[in-house]
Design an enzyme around this catalytic site. Structure first.
Site, mmCIF file in Angstrom:
data_model
loop_
_atom_site.group_PDB
_atom_site.id
_atom_site.type_symbol
_atom_site.label_atom_id
_atom_site.label_comp_id
_atom_site.label_asym_id
_atom_site.label_seq_id
_atom_site.Cartn_x
_atom_site.Cartn_y
_atom_site.Cartn_z
ATOM 1 N N SER A 127 0.845 -1.191 0.000
ATOM 2 C CA SER A 127 0.000 0.000 0.000
ATOM 3 C C SER A 127 0.884 1.247 0.000
ATOM 4 O O SER A 127 2.088 1.173 0.288
ATOM 5 C CB SER A 127 -0.867 -0.025 1.264
ATOM 6 O OG SER A 127 -1.678 1.113 1.310
ATOM 7 N N TYR A 133 -1.889 -0.483 10.320
ATOM 8 C CA TYR A 133 -2.002 -0.840 8.902
ATOM 9 C C TYR A 133 -0.748 -0.391 8.143
ATOM 10 O O TYR A 133 -0.217 -1.123 7.310
ATOM 11 C CB TYR A 133 -3.269 -0.205 8.328
ATOM 12 C CG TYR A 133 -3.594 -0.599 6.905
ATOM 13 C CD1 TYR A 133 -3.824 -1.928 6.558
ATOM 14 C CD2 TYR A 133 -3.699 0.366 5.902
ATOM 15 C CE1 TYR A 133 -4.145 -2.284 5.244
ATOM 16 C CE2 TYR A 133 -4.023 0.017 4.602
ATOM 17 C CZ TYR A 133 -4.245 -1.308 4.271
ATOM 18 O OH TYR A 133 -4.556 -1.663 2.979
HETATM 19 P P1 NAD Z 1 -11.967 -6.176 0.863
HETATM 20 O O1 NAD Z 1 -12.291 -6.018 2.319
HETATM 21 O O2 NAD Z 1 -13.004 -5.817 -0.142
HETATM 22 O O3 NAD Z 1 -11.507 -7.673 0.580
HETATM 23 C C1 NAD Z 1 -10.753 -8.433 1.483
HETATM 24 C C2 NAD Z 1 -11.226 -9.870 1.378
HETATM 25 O O4 NAD Z 1 -10.423 -10.649 2.259
HETATM 26 C C3 NAD Z 1 -12.689 -10.061 1.814
HETATM 27 O O5 NAD Z 1 -13.405 -10.792 0.835
HETATM 28 C C4 NAD Z 1 -12.582 -10.848 3.117
HETATM 29 O O6 NAD Z 1 -13.651 -11.771 3.314
HETATM 30 C C5 NAD Z 1 -11.269 -11.570 2.925
HETATM 31 N N1 NAD Z 1 -10.659 -11.958 4.202
HETATM 32 C C6 NAD Z 1 -10.600 -11.242 5.345
HETATM 33 N N2 NAD Z 1 -9.972 -11.941 6.296
HETATM 34 C C7 NAD Z 1 -9.598 -13.105 5.736
HETATM 35 C C8 NAD Z 1 -8.917 -14.259 6.227
HETATM 36 N N3 NAD Z 1 -8.466 -14.319 7.490
HETATM 37 N N4 NAD Z 1 -8.730 -15.294 5.383
HETATM 38 C C9 NAD Z 1 -9.183 -15.238 4.104
HETATM 39 N N5 NAD Z 1 -9.836 -14.185 3.590
HETATM 40 C C10 NAD Z 1 -10.049 -13.131 4.402
HETATM 41 O O7 NAD Z 1 -10.593 -5.368 0.648
HETATM 42 P P2 NAD Z 1 -10.012 -4.663 -0.650
HETATM 43 O O8 NAD Z 1 -10.226 -3.206 -0.511
HETATM 44 O O9 NAD Z 1 -10.444 -5.366 -1.883
HETATM 45 O O10 NAD Z 1 -8.444 -4.919 -0.410
HETATM 46 C C11 NAD Z 1 -7.732 -6.021 -0.942
HETATM 47 C C12 NAD Z 1 -6.256 -5.862 -0.600
HETATM 48 O O11 NAD Z 1 -5.760 -4.621 -1.127
HETATM 49 C C13 NAD Z 1 -5.981 -5.800 0.904
HETATM 50 O O12 NAD Z 1 -4.724 -6.400 1.161
HETATM 51 C C14 NAD Z 1 -5.897 -4.326 1.180
HETATM 52 O O13 NAD Z 1 -5.172 -4.058 2.346
HETATM 53 C C15 NAD Z 1 -5.170 -3.867 -0.065
HETATM 54 N N6 NAD Z 1 -5.293 -2.451 -0.399
HETATM 55 C C16 NAD Z 1 -6.513 -1.863 -0.535
HETATM 56 C C17 NAD Z 1 -6.570 -0.511 -0.873
HETATM 57 C C18 NAD Z 1 -7.889 0.180 -1.044
HETATM 58 O O14 NAD Z 1 -7.885 1.386 -1.316
HETATM 59 N N7 NAD Z 1 -9.003 -0.537 -0.937
HETATM 60 C C19 NAD Z 1 -5.402 0.226 -1.065
HETATM 61 C C20 NAD Z 1 -4.176 -0.401 -0.906
HETATM 62 C C21 NAD Z 1 -4.131 -1.749 -0.588
#
Ligand code: NAD
Length: 274
Positions: A155, A168
């Site tokens: 990130s 985070y």
């Molecule tokens: P999201 O919450 O939509 O998706 C995360 C998924 O992980 C969910 O479907 C959840 O059920 C699953 N999950 C949670 N705990 C789990 C576990 N213990 N085992 C298996 N699955 C599990 O999140 P997102 O926004 O799509 O983010 C995806 C990735 O991208 C993450 O690593 C997040 O930190 C990273 N990220 C997101 C952003 C953003 O702006 N959304 C920016 C930078 C990085």
């Protein structure tokens, strides 16, 4: 097909995506599946996987899903065996499970001195330990087989921490650091054909940060506005913005790229603010 198109070919590759039913990774599942990848979704949410599975089936994407907790090594081992039984091989692991939670976030009502340790631990476990454990289980298989690709999700806050989210930020910094460590370790100890890279998405408006970036009425918070003002390209990212970079990183087009963390951020990390 021209040579250049061949470079980006993911046809027939078995692509395992943890957190694959989430906002960002479900977009990867759809796009990589439509490009011919065989998609495996490992997630905690059966409902979300079921819904995604219907969509993938409509697009004729070969796929399977397994309820898996990335924090349980045994779940991951069982999933790996089931995937091998179904598809006969695994080519790529995308470590997508991750996220933040309000309890681990400082605010006007909750100072740094009051952040509960269990919330900090939760964020560290999900982002770092979940990536670490899945990389061990699938990485061991890649080491035996002699090739494989791992993509981690870091990130913006791994480059420089963002205000309010110390757990985070530190956990994602650990993910970036581990990406470099594992890339070197795999090449030194197992195979020169294993690559480990990461993407660092900028600001996408999704479940994990909506409470920080938008008000109840949908307008931007001060933080949301600050982010847009600091993003030279002047917009939030969309899940599809990540797909082409992931496609590049998992295909032969990047075969000499290893141990990198690629920002996909509209220029956010390049801008000093002046
Ligand atoms: P999201 O919450 O939509 O998706 C995360 C998924 O992980 C969910 O479907 C959840 O059920 C699953 N999950 C949670 N705990 C789990 C576990 N213990 N085992 C298996 N699955 C599990 O999140 P997102 O926004 O799509 O983010 C995806 C990735 O991208 C993450 O690593 C997040 O930190 C990273 N990220 C997101 C952003 C953003 O702006 N959304 C920016 C930078 C990085």
């Amino acid at each position: 097909m021209s040579k250049v198109e061949d470079y980006f070919n993911v046809e027939g590759k078995v692509i395992v995506i943890t957190g694959g039913a989430g906002v960002l990774c479900s977009e990867m599942a759809r796009s990589l599946g439509e490009a011919g990848g065989k998609i495996v979704i490992l997630d905690l949410s059966e409902r979300a996987m079921d819904m995604l599975s219907i969509e993938l089936a409509e697009k004729n994407v070969e796929h399977m899903w397994i309820k898996t907790n990335v924090l349980q090594k045994n779940d991951l081992v069982i999933a790996k065996d089931e995937i091998l039984e179904t598809f006969g091989k695994i080519d790529i692991l995308i470590n997508g499970a991750g996220g933040n939670k309000p309890e681990a976030t400082t605010s006007k009502d909750k100072s740094f001195f009051e952040l509960p340790e269990d919330a900090v631990q939760w964020v560290f476990n999900l982002n770092f330990l979940g990536t670490f454990l899945a990389s061990r289980v699938f990485g061991e298989y890649f080491a035996e087989k002699g090739y494989g690709e791992i993509i981690n999700i870091s990130s913006m806050n791994a480059f420089r921490p963002l205000t309010n989210i110390p757990a985070y930020s530190a956990a994602k910094a650990a993910v970036s650091n581990f990406t470099q460590w594992l890339a070197v370790h795999m090449n030194h100890n197992y195979s020169k054909k294993i690559r480990v890279n990461a993407i660092a998405p900028g600001f996408l408006l999704t479940n994990q940060n909506r409470f920080l970036l938008t008000n109840q009425d949908g307008s931007l918070t001060q933080r949301g506005n600050q982010i847009l003002n600091h993003t030279p390209m002047g917009r939030f990212g969309e899940p599809k913005d990540l797909v082409s970079t992931v496609m590049w990183l998992i295909s032969d087009s990047s075969e000499f790229v290893n141990g990198v963390v690629v920002p996909i951020d509209g220029g956010f990390s390049a801008y000093s603010g002046v």
